[in-house]
Design a protein around this motif. Structure first.
Motif, short mmCIF file in Angstrom:
data_model
loop_
_atom_site.label_atom_id
_atom_site.label_comp_id
_atom_site.label_asym_id
_atom_site.label_seq_id
_atom_site.Cartn_x
_atom_site.Cartn_y
_atom_site.Cartn_z
N ASP A 91 0.82 -1.21 0.00
CA ASP A 91 0.00 0.00 0.00
C ASP A 91 0.86 1.26 0.00
O ASP A 91 0.59 2.21 -0.74
CB ASP A 91 -0.94 0.01 1.20
CG ASP A 91 -2.03 -1.05 1.10
OD1 ASP A 91 -2.16 -1.70 0.04
OD2 ASP A 91 -2.76 -1.23 2.09
N ASN A 92 1.90 1.27 0.83
CA ASN A 92 2.79 2.45 0.89
C ASN A 92 3.52 2.67 -0.43
O ASN A 92 3.67 3.80 -0.88
CB ASN A 92 3.79 2.31 2.03
CG ASN A 92 3.14 2.48 3.38
OD1 ASN A 92 2.08 3.06 3.52
ND2 ASN A 92 3.80 1.94 4.41
N ALA A 93 3.96 1.60 -1.05
CA ALA A 93 4.67 1.72 -2.33
C ALA A 93 3.74 2.23 -3.42
O ALA A 93 4.11 3.09 -4.21
CB ALA A 93 5.29 0.38 -2.72
N VAL A 94 2.51 1.71 -3.46
CA VAL A 94 1.55 2.16 -4.47
C VAL A 94 1.20 3.63 -4.25
O VAL A 94 1.12 4.41 -5.19
CB VAL A 94 0.29 1.27 -4.48
CG1 VAL A 94 -0.80 1.86 -5.36
CG2 VAL A 94 0.64 -0.14 -4.95
N THR A 95 1.05 4.03 -2.99
CA THR A 95 0.76 5.44 -2.68
C THR A 95 1.89 6.33 -3.20
O THR A 95 1.62 7.34 -3.87
CB THR A 95 0.59 5.64 -1.16
OG1 THR A 95 -0.53 4.87 -0.73
CG2 THR A 95 0.36 7.09 -0.80
N ALA A 96 3.12 5.96 -2.92
CA ALA A 96 4.26 6.76 -3.40
C ALA A 96 4.35 6.71 -4.92
O ALA A 96 4.67 7.72 -5.57
CB ALA A 96 5.55 6.24 -2.77
N TYR A 97 4.08 5.57 -5.48
CA TYR A 97 4.18 5.36 -6.92
C TYR A 97 3.14 6.19 -7.67
O TYR A 97 3.46 6.85 -8.66
CB TYR A 97 3.99 3.87 -7.18
CG TYR A 97 4.39 3.40 -8.55
CD1 TYR A 97 5.65 3.69 -9.08
CD2 TYR A 97 3.52 2.64 -9.31
CE1 TYR A 97 6.01 3.24 -10.32
CE2 TYR A 97 3.88 2.18 -10.55
CZ TYR A 97 5.12 2.49 -11.06
OH TYR A 97 5.48 2.04 -12.30
N LEU A 98 1.89 6.19 -7.20
CA LEU A 98 0.84 6.96 -7.87
C LEU A 98 1.08 8.46 -7.77
O LEU A 98 0.61 9.22 -8.61
CB LEU A 98 -0.53 6.62 -7.27
CG LEU A 98 -1.16 5.30 -7.72
CD1 LEU A 98 -2.43 5.02 -6.92
CD2 LEU A 98 -1.45 5.31 -9.21
N ALA A 99 1.80 8.88 -6.74
CA ALA A 99 2.03 10.31 -6.52
C ALA A 99 3.00 10.92 -7.53
O ALA A 99 3.13 12.13 -7.60
CB ALA A 99 2.54 10.55 -5.10
N THR A 100 3.68 10.08 -8.28
CA THR A 100 4.66 10.59 -9.25
C THR A 100 4.09 10.52 -10.66
O THR A 100 3.35 9.61 -10.99
CB THR A 100 5.98 9.79 -9.19
OG1 THR A 100 5.71 8.43 -9.49
CG2 THR A 100 6.61 9.91 -7.82
N CYS A 101 4.41 11.49 -11.45
CA CYS A 101 4.04 11.57 -12.87
C CYS A 101 2.52 11.62 -13.03
O CYS A 101 1.79 11.87 -12.09
CB CYS A 101 4.64 10.41 -13.65
SG CYS A 101 6.45 10.33 -13.49
N VAL A 102 2.06 11.40 -14.25
CA VAL A 102 0.63 11.32 -14.54
C VAL A 102 0.34 9.92 -15.05
O VAL A 102 1.25 9.19 -15.43
CB VAL A 102 0.18 12.37 -15.58
CG1 VAL A 102 0.34 13.78 -15.02
CG2 VAL A 102 0.91 12.20 -16.89
N TRP A 103 -0.93 9.57 -15.05
CA TRP A 103 -1.34 8.23 -15.44
C TRP A 103 -2.43 8.32 -16.50
O TRP A 103 -3.36 9.10 -16.37
CB TRP A 103 -1.87 7.48 -14.22
CG TRP A 103 -0.80 7.25 -13.20
CD1 TRP A 103 -0.31 8.17 -12.32
CD2 TRP A 103 -0.08 6.05 -12.96
NE1 TRP A 103 0.67 7.60 -11.55
CE2 TRP A 103 0.83 6.30 -11.91
CE3 TRP A 103 -0.13 4.77 -13.51
CZ2 TRP A 103 1.69 5.32 -11.43
CZ3 TRP A 103 0.71 3.79 -13.03
CH2 TRP A 103 1.61 4.08 -12.00
#
Length: 164
Positions: free
Chosen positions: A65-77
């Motif tokens: 969960d923490n990794a996905v939170t940090a991951y989604l916070a970068t760039c656009v999707w």
């Protein structure tokens, strides 16, 4: 010359939860042997193809969960979904646990927020373009540059783009 490649150091790995590690160990061992002896034999129960290699890499990619939170916070999707053509081209910014959705002209077409718990993303307070997507989405695929989420029969792919 054929050289056997059995992990005698780890005889119980296949019986334990570390089956992929045992397979990976055998393949690495055989690759080393292959470069030294031009031939290698892998146990008949180990079939190593490209998909297995991608699975091993995917397992190494942290999808907590923490990794996905940090991951989604970068760039656009960019979002895409089968049968959901109106999602194509929508650019989503998930930074600060907010959702800002932009169309191809750069106009905001929806805003909301999100949270994650135990591998389930929750999209909240979407009321315009993505109003039908409010709710819980289970992460079914997670790898570098790509997440796939599912709610009932609907599957949406999220592809990371750091170029914008």
């Amino acid at each position: 010359m054929s050289v056997g490649c059995v992990p005698t150091i780890y005889p119980n790995l296949i019986k334990n939860k570390m089956k992929h590690f045992a397979s990976f160990y055998k393949v690495i061992c055989c690759l080393v042997m292959l470069t030294a002896f031009s031939a290698c034999q892998i146990d008949k129960d180990i079939v190593f193809i490209e998909d297995d290699a991608q699975e091993l890499v995917a397992e190494d990619f942290a999808c907590t969960d923490n990794a996905v939170t940090a991951y989604l916070a970068t760039c656009v999707w960019y979002m895409n979904g089968s049968g959901e053509s109106h999602l194509n081209g929508l650019k989503t910014d998930f930074s600060n646990e907010n959702i800002h959705v932009y169309n191809s002209n750069g106009e905001i077409v929806d805003e909301g927020n999100w949270e994650i718990a135990q591998g389930v993303l929750s999209f909240n307070n979407l009321s315009m373009e993505l109003a039908n997507y409010v709710g819980e989405w289970t992460i079914i695929e997670c790898r570098e540059g790509y997440l796939e989420i599912q709610q009932a029969d609907l599957i949406i792919g999220l592809e990371k783009d750091c170029q914008d």
